[in-house]
Design a protein around this motif. Sequence first.
Motif, short mmCIF file in Angstrom:
data_model
loop_
_atom_site.label_atom_id
_atom_site.label_comp_id
_atom_site.label_asym_id
_atom_site.label_seq_id
_atom_site.Cartn_x
_atom_site.Cartn_y
_atom_site.Cartn_z
N ASP A 217 0.83 -1.21 0.00
CA ASP A 217 0.00 0.00 0.00
C ASP A 217 0.86 1.26 0.00
O ASP A 217 0.36 2.36 -0.29
CB ASP A 217 -0.92 0.02 1.21
N VAL B 215 -9.03 -1.56 -5.74
CA VAL B 215 -9.06 -2.24 -4.44
C VAL B 215 -8.61 -3.69 -4.59
O VAL B 215 -7.78 -4.20 -3.81
CB VAL B 215 -10.47 -2.19 -3.82
N TRP C 92 -5.24 -5.31 -2.79
CA TRP C 92 -5.30 -6.45 -1.87
C TRP C 92 -4.50 -7.64 -2.41
O TRP C 92 -3.79 -8.32 -1.67
CB TRP C 92 -6.75 -6.84 -1.60
N ARG C 93 -4.59 -7.87 -3.69
CA ARG C 93 -3.82 -8.97 -4.28
C ARG C 93 -2.31 -8.72 -4.15
O ARG C 93 -1.55 -9.64 -3.91
CB ARG C 93 -4.19 -9.16 -5.75
N ASN D 269 -0.69 -7.13 -1.75
CA ASN D 269 -0.21 -7.44 -0.40
C ASN D 269 -0.29 -8.92 -0.08
O ASN D 269 0.59 -9.46 0.61
CB ASN D 269 -0.99 -6.63 0.64
N LEU D 270 -1.30 -9.60 -0.57
CA LEU D 270 -1.37 -11.05 -0.39
C LEU D 270 -0.22 -11.74 -1.11
O LEU D 270 0.40 -12.67 -0.57
CB LEU D 270 -2.72 -11.58 -0.88
N THR E 161 -6.52 -3.25 6.98
CA THR E 161 -5.97 -3.01 5.65
C THR E 161 -5.56 -4.33 5.01
O THR E 161 -5.52 -5.37 5.67
CB THR E 161 -4.72 -2.12 5.74
N SER E 162 -5.26 -4.27 3.72
CA SER E 162 -4.82 -5.49 3.04
C SER E 162 -3.53 -6.01 3.62
O SER E 162 -3.30 -7.22 3.67
CB SER E 162 -4.66 -5.20 1.54
N TYR E 163 -2.65 -5.12 4.09
CA TYR E 163 -1.39 -5.55 4.69
C TYR E 163 -1.65 -6.33 5.98
O TYR E 163 -1.13 -7.43 6.19
CB TYR E 163 -0.49 -4.34 4.97
N ALA F 73 -3.21 -9.68 5.23
CA ALA F 73 -2.23 -10.61 4.67
C ALA F 73 -1.35 -11.19 5.77
O ALA F 73 -1.07 -12.39 5.79
CB ALA F 73 -1.38 -9.91 3.61
#
Length: 241
Positions: A84, A98, A102-103, A105-106, A143-145, A148
């Motif tokens: 991010d 979005v 997210w992808r 960070n995953l 958050t995505s982080y 993850a």
Amino acid sequence: MDRIVLVTGGGSGIGRAVAARFRVAGDTVIITGRNADRLTATAAEIDARPIVCDATEPGQVERMADELGTGLDVLVNMAGGNTDLDPPGRPGTPLEQVLAAWRANLDANLLSAVLTTTAVLDRLRPGGSIINVGSIGAEYATTSYGAAKAAVAAWTAGLSSVVGPRGVTANLISPGYIAETDFFRGQLSEQRRAALIEATHDKRAGHPDDVAETAYFLASEGARHITGQTLHVNGGAHTTR
């Protein structure tokens, strides 16, 4: 000691400190990373073997595993970071942006560890250790982080049951704020830094060596009955019962 240790993301920051700690102890250390110049320089400084590898790319991970050889004693999945904080400007609609965020960070934090571990699992010898690296952000996961890193923690707990019968441990280190790294990429304000330190019980920032020493302990004979656990290294900023 004379173990073979693989540290992904070992070219800088916490990964470099972890790699250096094992090397000082006499272990053979291999470090991986995407930045060839930085990786080569770090390898020369700490006397490690560099293998350029993007841990999110299956082909590169397979090639790296082939270059390792047949034996491995310690795997430290350090590669990752908060995507991010990458420069803005992802294309697409708001929802597509979005999804991409997210992808990213995953991929960087969860799948990099899954791919690397899967690729080298058969090389890990009995008495070996897998050490994954999470984040205090997983405790909030807004958050995505954070999500993850929470996924890495959950996966590590399950991984322990898979590798335990082989005589291999699997644990996760969850750092809080660690200074002297480029994690925030220049985006950490002095006010935010002060707040992160104030949230600790010992009123200091973490240091890469705090994580390095924890990783070294988890790979030691004294930690053979510690597996499937998350060890928080955050000065009390997040506590458990």
